[in-house]
Enzyme design. Structure first.
Site, PDB file in Angstrom:
ATOM      1  N   ARG A  51       0.842  -1.199   0.000  1.00  0.00           N
ATOM      2  CA  ARG A  51       0.000   0.000   0.000  1.00  0.00           C
ATOM      3  C   ARG A  51       0.884   1.258   0.000  1.00  0.00           C
ATOM      4  O   ARG A  51       2.090   1.169   0.123  1.00  0.00           O
ATOM      5  CB  ARG A  51      -0.929   0.009   1.218  1.00  0.00           C
ATOM      6  CG  ARG A  51      -0.156  -0.244   2.500  1.00  0.00           C
ATOM      7  CD  ARG A  51      -0.589   0.527   3.685  1.00  0.00           C
ATOM      8  NE  ARG A  51      -0.497   1.942   3.524  1.00  0.00           N
ATOM      9  CZ  ARG A  51       0.632   2.665   3.669  1.00  0.00           C
ATOM     10  NH1 ARG A  51       1.807   2.073   3.931  1.00  0.00           N
ATOM     11  NH2 ARG A  51       0.628   3.976   3.534  1.00  0.00           N
ATOM     12  N   ARG A  85      -7.064  -0.259  -7.231  1.00  0.00           N
ATOM     13  CA  ARG A  85      -7.410   0.847  -6.324  1.00  0.00           C
ATOM     14  C   ARG A  85      -7.565   2.111  -7.180  1.00  0.00           C
ATOM     15  O   ARG A  85      -6.747   2.351  -8.075  1.00  0.00           O
ATOM     16  CB  ARG A  85      -6.328   1.044  -5.239  1.00  0.00           C
ATOM     17  CG  ARG A  85      -6.234  -0.165  -4.300  1.00  0.00           C
ATOM     18  CD  ARG A  85      -5.408   0.137  -3.068  1.00  0.00           C
ATOM     19  NE  ARG A  85      -6.120   1.003  -2.136  1.00  0.00           N
ATOM     20  CZ  ARG A  85      -5.552   1.538  -1.044  1.00  0.00           C
ATOM     21  NH1 ARG A  85      -4.287   1.309  -0.773  1.00  0.00           N
ATOM     22  NH2 ARG A  85      -6.246   2.309  -0.237  1.00  0.00           N
ATOM     23  N   ASP A 224      -2.067  11.041  -2.412  1.00  0.00           N
ATOM     24  CA  ASP A 224      -2.325   9.950  -3.360  1.00  0.00           C
ATOM     25  C   ASP A 224      -2.550  10.473  -4.772  1.00  0.00           C
ATOM     26  O   ASP A 224      -2.293   9.776  -5.751  1.00  0.00           O
ATOM     27  CB  ASP A 224      -3.510   9.114  -2.899  1.00  0.00           C
ATOM     28  CG  ASP A 224      -3.084   8.240  -1.730  1.00  0.00           C
ATOM     29  OD1 ASP A 224      -2.964   8.774  -0.614  1.00  0.00           O
ATOM     30  OD2 ASP A 224      -2.797   7.059  -1.955  1.00  0.00           O
TER      31      ASP A 224
END
Ligand code: MRU
Length: 357
Positions: A51, A85, A224
């Site tokens: 992650r 994702r 992100d």
């Protein structure tokens, strides 16, 4: 980075597959997983064994090279990996870097390695630029994990902290726990312990209180995805820290490589926000007295939960963005300037982009 005194990367290629530190087992155990095909790479990203925005980009890049090595259909592999994702832009920048080298598997692997190495160099440069924000004993508040578990070797938000620690500036870090997945309490606290950096974990709800009381000099988070106007998506809870920092005149910086900046979208409203399973909110995971990993429910049976994984901090709340080419304003002009510096640096005789904006 060093784990238990040994030089390590969080993700690395070998002929039997892609190895990774399984972040679900931390901080209790350092477990190494191996993804041997595209499906295993995709699952490791989905369950968050791997992650953090830049790291999933690197892992997907190697995963795509692995698809070529195994003779898998490349379009299907790209679709599977890019669907894991939705928020972190690096997933696509990693895949696209390797797709540009298709179809030769050896050339694709070389592209994945180059993408990995470039990410490490960018993270170290972020650390160098971000170091200018530190004085002796600076107290920094961070959220989620934007350290070397999220970005090979250095991290983004934690890279300047590590540089400051190595420069003898003795930084102090408030680590917000980051419910529901507890990346702060589990991962950032573990990293900072490994690095010997002074820190305390705080409940998420304590952040505004500490900022209000003047106990925080600087808030520093990763991202992100950053839009062309400087709006930044990061782990849920980042926005509320930015609001508190702004209300009390505390600088709030986002640290992110250019590979996280999405110039194709104009504002943060266009950033897709991942919704994760409600179980992550309804339960908490930890170790019991015997050291076994256990998950317990914390809500009444049958309660429903909502679990948005990211939020968007508007650019007006961001003091600056720490990139590998310097610190730039969180604005259209600031972002354009960062890319101009990067382009300059690649030109023969270019300045290398090492200026502060
Ligand atoms: O859901 P995660 O743990 O992948 O989210 C990670 C974050 O939000 C980080 O803060 C972000 O990726 C920046 S990491 C350099």
């Amino acid at each position: 980075m060093k784990v238990r005194g040994q030089d390590m990367r969080v993700v690395w290629w070998s002929d039997d597959g892609i190895h990774y530190i399984d972040q679900r087992a931390l901080p209790m155990r350092v477990e190494i997983g191996v993804a041997r095909d595209v499906e295993e790479v995709a699952r490791a990203i989905e369950v968050m064994a791997v992650r953090g925005a830049p790291l999933i980009g690197v892992f997907a890049a190697y995963g795509f090279a692995l698809a070529a090595r195994r003779g898998a259909a490349l379009d299907a592999a790209y679709a599977r990996l890019s669907g894991t994702r939705p928020t972190a832009l690096n997933l696509w920048s990693g895949l696209d870097a390797v797709r540009a080298a298709a179809p030769n598997p050896c050339v694709m692997l070389a592209a994945a390695r180059a993408y990995d190495d470039a990410g490490i160099a960018a993270a170290e440069a972020i650390g160098t630029h971000g170091l200018t924000l530190f004085r002796h004993g600076t107290r920094v508040l961070t959220h989620c994990n934007a350290g070397w578990l999220a970005v090979q070797d250095w991290g983004t938000a934690l890279a300047p902290v590590y540089k400051a620690a190595r420069a003898g500036l003795e930084p102090f870090v408030y680590v917000s726990e980051t419910r529901p997945r507890l990346q702060g309490a589990r991962l950032t606290a573990w990293e900072l312990r490994e690095e010997g950096v002074a820190h305390v974990v705080i409940a998420d709800s304590a952040a505004a209180h500490l900022i209000q009381r003047g106990q925080v000099d600087l808030v520093l988070t990763g991202a992100d995805r950053v839009a062309a106007n400087g709006d930044a998506a990061n782990k849920i809870g980042t926005y509320s820290r930015a609001l508190a920092a702004s209300a009390h005149g505390v600088p709030f910086y986002v640290a992110a490589p250019l590979s996280t900046i999405d110039r194709a979208i104009t504002t943060g409203a266009e950033i897709p926000i991942e919704e994760r399973p409600e179980d992550e909110v309804l339960t908490v995971e930890g170790v019991d007295d015997s050291g076994a990993l256990v998950r317990v429910r914390v809500t009444p049976a049958g309660t429903k939960a909502l679990n948005p994984a990211f939020d968007v901090t508007p650019h007006r709340l961001i003091t600056g963005i720490v990139t590998e080419v310097g610190i730039v304003p969180a604005s259209d002009r600031g972002i354009a300037e960062a890319f101009r510096r990067a382009a300059d640096a690649t030109r023969p005789g270019g300045r290398g982009g090492a200026t502060r904006g």
